[in-house]
Scaffold this active site. Structure first.
Site, PDB file in Angstrom:
ATOM      1  CE  LYS A 125      22.394   4.956  31.404  1.00  0.00           C
ATOM      2  NZ  LYS A 125      22.233   3.560  31.607  1.00  0.00           N
ATOM      3  CG  ASP A 177      25.633   4.871  30.307  1.00  0.00           C
ATOM      4  OD1 ASP A 177      25.089   2.800  29.894  1.00  0.00           O
ATOM      5  OD2 ASP A 177      25.399   5.350  28.842  1.00  0.00           O
TER       6      ASP A 177
HETATM    7  P1  NDP Z   1      32.167   2.682  26.990  1.00  0.00           P
HETATM    8  O1  NDP Z   1      31.879   4.455  27.263  1.00  0.00           O
HETATM    9  O2  NDP Z   1      33.029   2.101  27.854  1.00  0.00           O
HETATM   10  O3  NDP Z   1      32.003   2.024  25.794  1.00  0.00           O
HETATM   11  C1  NDP Z   1      31.385   2.273  24.403  1.00  0.00           C
HETATM   12  C2  NDP Z   1      31.911   2.496  23.450  1.00  0.00           C
HETATM   13  O4  NDP Z   1      31.366   2.686  21.927  1.00  0.00           O
HETATM   14  C3  NDP Z   1      33.414   2.869  22.775  1.00  0.00           C
HETATM   15  O5  NDP Z   1      33.991   2.014  21.916  1.00  0.00           O
HETATM   16  C4  NDP Z   1      32.755   3.917  22.002  1.00  0.00           C
HETATM   17  O6  NDP Z   1      33.728   4.204  20.985  1.00  0.00           O
HETATM   18  C5  NDP Z   1      31.386   3.093  21.321  1.00  0.00           C
HETATM   19  N1  NDP Z   1      30.338   4.087  20.717  1.00  0.00           N
HETATM   20  C6  NDP Z   1      30.321   5.262  21.802  1.00  0.00           C
HETATM   21  N2  NDP Z   1      28.537   5.926  20.720  1.00  0.00           N
HETATM   22  C7  NDP Z   1      29.269   5.354  19.876  1.00  0.00           C
HETATM   23  C8  NDP Z   1      28.746   5.705  18.281  1.00  0.00           C
HETATM   24  N3  NDP Z   1      27.387   6.698  18.385  1.00  0.00           N
HETATM   25  N4  NDP Z   1      28.933   4.852  17.795  1.00  0.00           N
HETATM   26  C9  NDP Z   1      29.860   3.830  16.681  1.00  0.00           C
HETATM   27  N5  NDP Z   1      30.545   3.568  18.555  1.00  0.00           N
HETATM   28  C10 NDP Z   1      30.254   4.218  19.503  1.00  0.00           C
HETATM   29  O7  NDP Z   1      30.385   2.544  27.307  1.00  0.00           O
HETATM   30  P2  NDP Z   1      30.020   0.984  28.280  1.00  0.00           P
HETATM   31  O8  NDP Z   1      30.899  -0.029  27.137  1.00  0.00           O
HETATM   32  O9  NDP Z   1      29.490   1.738  29.075  1.00  0.00           O
HETATM   33  O10 NDP Z   1      28.694   1.239  27.157  1.00  0.00           O
HETATM   34  C11 NDP Z   1      28.493   0.206  25.598  1.00  0.00           C
HETATM   35  C12 NDP Z   1      27.186   0.254  25.669  1.00  0.00           C
HETATM   36  O11 NDP Z   1      26.500  -0.386  27.074  1.00  0.00           O
HETATM   37  C13 NDP Z   1      25.878   1.690  25.621  1.00  0.00           C
HETATM   38  O12 NDP Z   1      24.805   1.004  24.988  1.00  0.00           O
HETATM   39  C14 NDP Z   1      25.533   1.306  27.304  1.00  0.00           C
HETATM   40  O13 NDP Z   1      24.044   1.933  27.491  1.00  0.00           O
HETATM   41  C15 NDP Z   1      24.728   0.025  27.994  1.00  0.00           C
HETATM   42  N6  NDP Z   1      25.055  -0.201  29.288  1.00  0.00           N
HETATM   43  C16 NDP Z   1      26.599  -0.193  29.607  1.00  0.00           C
HETATM   44  C17 NDP Z   1      26.425  -0.870  30.631  1.00  0.00           C
HETATM   45  C18 NDP Z   1      27.621  -0.817  31.795  1.00  0.00           C
HETATM   46  O14 NDP Z   1      28.194  -1.057  32.663  1.00  0.00           O
HETATM   47  N7  NDP Z   1      28.371   0.026  31.777  1.00  0.00           N
HETATM   48  C19 NDP Z   1      24.936  -1.010  31.562  1.00  0.00           C
HETATM   49  C20 NDP Z   1      24.037  -1.742  30.793  1.00  0.00           C
HETATM   50  C21 NDP Z   1      24.353  -1.112  29.367  1.00  0.00           C
HETATM   51  P3  NDP Z   1      34.053   5.807  21.609  1.00  0.00           P
HETATM   52  O15 NDP Z   1      35.454   5.747  21.855  1.00  0.00           O
HETATM   53  O16 NDP Z   1      34.584   6.163  19.981  1.00  0.00           O
HETATM   54  O17 NDP Z   1      33.620   6.735  21.422  1.00  0.00           O
END
Ligand code: NDP
Length: 449
Positions: A122, A162
């Site tokens: 990562k 991510d």
């Molecule tokens: P994105 O950046 O596309 O979306 C993240 C979302 O989570 C946004 O809506 C963001 O809001 C919100 N968010 C981030 N940090 C916080 C916080 N501290 N408090 C509240 N909301 C928050 O990321 P992904 O959808 O790709 O990833 C989401 C999760 O899934 C993560 O944990 C990631 O590690 C996990 N994941 C992702 C994969 C992938 O293929 N993309 C694979 C496996 C796991 P804002 O815009 O305000 O930051």
């Protein structure tokens, strides 16, 4: 067991997310160690918790006004026993060594569960793409890659996206890698379709998580049809979780971002999802803007002074935390139970605290840990690598079919491992035991390296 955890805590104090992830695995694999005394002699826990390599570097970049900024870049190459390091890059101000070590550690077991040949890694940076222009993001990505390129390669380490790293960032990173190496290879996954990406990769984590939930429900002769679901986040994982839940007949009533959440009692349907995708992926707006279009919906601003998040305090059947780590604490978990939730399926990595998980296990609801339920993303990344190696592309139907098959197989693997070790129905124990055993056996086969 506690000695090892204490050693790790003493060696790297302050890495609380990493310690949390390690503790969960160490606790659940105890019966495996008891059954295989050789593992202790071979110090497998000590070895598997130490990254094979941790790279940290300076990332200088210039903003549109000519001001220079410096961020910190990282890549944790955690374990390569079963394949090249594989795992996403996260760009978010909260990124530090602890968070990336926890994510890399989780990734090792997750990748092992997919049945594909991928080790775990990562990386990322404390850079915040929010509010930056495309040119600023491009300059940052180019600077980041001008160091990272030395350490990665299609047979060595294959990063992906991510939080904060989507198609735009992967494009800029790939362009710089190609220029520096003078080669066009599958060194990153999550690429755009026109230049080596895989169909269904953007959808894979969210779809996979819902396929996993459907498998869990099937063990109780149930389906998602008519179920009310709480989803957090509004990024890649949340959007595609929502999309698949709608397709399977469920109703999603919440979405969020770091500023707050919306509660749409009527359900977020396909038209509203199209609006959310445009808002988040093109306009790069905030979820609060949803109520500008759908005025009957309630928006609640995030309030960190509260001991709980009201997003998890609504009547529902299922919850899909899909934003970030530790978003469901004990209080939120208790609220979920009170509101009738009987299935929690993690789309994000480690979104539930250990106390929250204990509540789910005590109440015997169905709980899926992210390393099993969100493995669909990396699984399709593995399929993207396979397509790149063969220089051909499979159809969306073919990739989706394979994704479904992989999620089904992960689900069964978790159940089998949990039963074998006297924890029937405990997906967390099953995922940790199955992933751990596969990686440790490969490490031992390869000698003391
Ligand atoms: P994105 O950046 O596309 O979306 C993240 C979302 O989570 C946004 O809506 C963001 O809001 C919100 N968010 C981030 N940090 C916080 C916080 N501290 N408090 C509240 N909301 C928050 O990321 P992904 O959808 O790709 O990833 C989401 C999760 O899934 C993560 O944990 C990631 O590690 C996990 N994941 C992702 C994969 C992938 O293929 N993309 C694979 C496996 C796991 P804002 O815009 O305000 O930051």
């Amino acid at each position: 067991m506690t000695d090892i955890l204490k050693q790790i805590e003493d060696k790297d104090p302050g890495e609380k997310e990493f310690h949390q992830a390690v503790q969960e695995v160490i606790e659940t694999v105890q019966p495996v160690l008891d059954r295989n005394p050789q593992y202790r002699q071979d110090a497998v826990l000590e070895r598997i918790t130490e990254p094979e390599r941790a790279i940290m570097f300076r990332v200088p970049w210039m903003d549109d006004q000519g001001q220079v900024h410096v961020n910190r870049g990282f890549r944790i190459e955690m374990n390569s026993a079963i394949g090249p390091y594989k795992g996403g890059l996260r760009f978010h101000p909260s990124v530090n060594l602890s968070i990336l070590k926890f994510l890399a550690f989780e990734q090792v077991f997750k990748n092992a569960l997919t049945t594909l040949a991928m080790g775990g890694g990562k990386g990322g940076s404390d850079f915040d793409p929010k509010g930056k222009s495309d040119n600023e993001v491009m300059r940052f990505c180019q600077s980041f890659m001008s160091e990272l390129f030395r350490h990665i390669g299609p047979n060595t380490d294959v990063p992906a996206g991510d939080i904060g790293v989507g198609a735009r960032e992967i494009g800029y990173l790939f362009g710089m890698y190609k220029k520096l190496r003078n080669e066009f290879t599958g060194v990153l996954t999550g690429k755009s379709l026109g230049w080596g990406g895989s169909l269904i990769r953007p959808e894979a984590t969210g779809y996979g998580s819902v396929y996993f939930a459907a498998e869990m429900l099937a063990t109780q002769n149930e389906t998602l049809e008519g179920k009310t679901c709480l989803v957090s986040g509004s990024g890649n994982v949340a959007q595609h979780t929502l999309e698949k839940i709608i397709e399977l007949g469920g109703k999603v009533v919440t979405l969020s971002d770091s500023s707050g959440y919306i509660y749409d009692e009527e359900g977020i349907d396909t038209d509203k999802l199209v609006f959310v995708k445009r808002l988040k992926n093109i306009k790069r707006g905030r979820i609060s803007e949803y109520i500008d279009k759908y005025s009957e919906v309630v928006y609640t601003e995030a309030d960190t002074s509260l001991a709980y998040n009201p997003q998890w305090n609504h009547k529902a059947d299922c919850a899909f935390p899909s934003a970030t780590e530790n978003e469901i604490n004990a209080k939120n978990a208790a609220n979920l139970m009170k509101n009738g939730v009987r299935l929690v399926c993690e789309g994000a990595n480690m979104p539930c605290t250990p106390e929250a998980i204990n509540i789910f296990l005590d109440k015997k609801i169905q709980y899926a840990p992210g390393k099993a339920s969100n493995a669909g993303g990396v699984a399709v990344s593995g399929l993207e690598m396979a397509q790149n190696s063969m220089r051909l592309s499979w159809t969306a139907e073919e990739v989706d079919r394979r994704l479904k098959m992989i999620m089904k197989s992960i689900h069964q693997t978790c159940l089998d491992a949990a039963s074998e070790y006297g924890e029937p129905g405990n997906y967390m124990a099953g995922a940790n035991i199955a992933g751990f055993t596969k990686v440790v056996n490969a490490m031992l086969d390869q000698g003391l390296v």
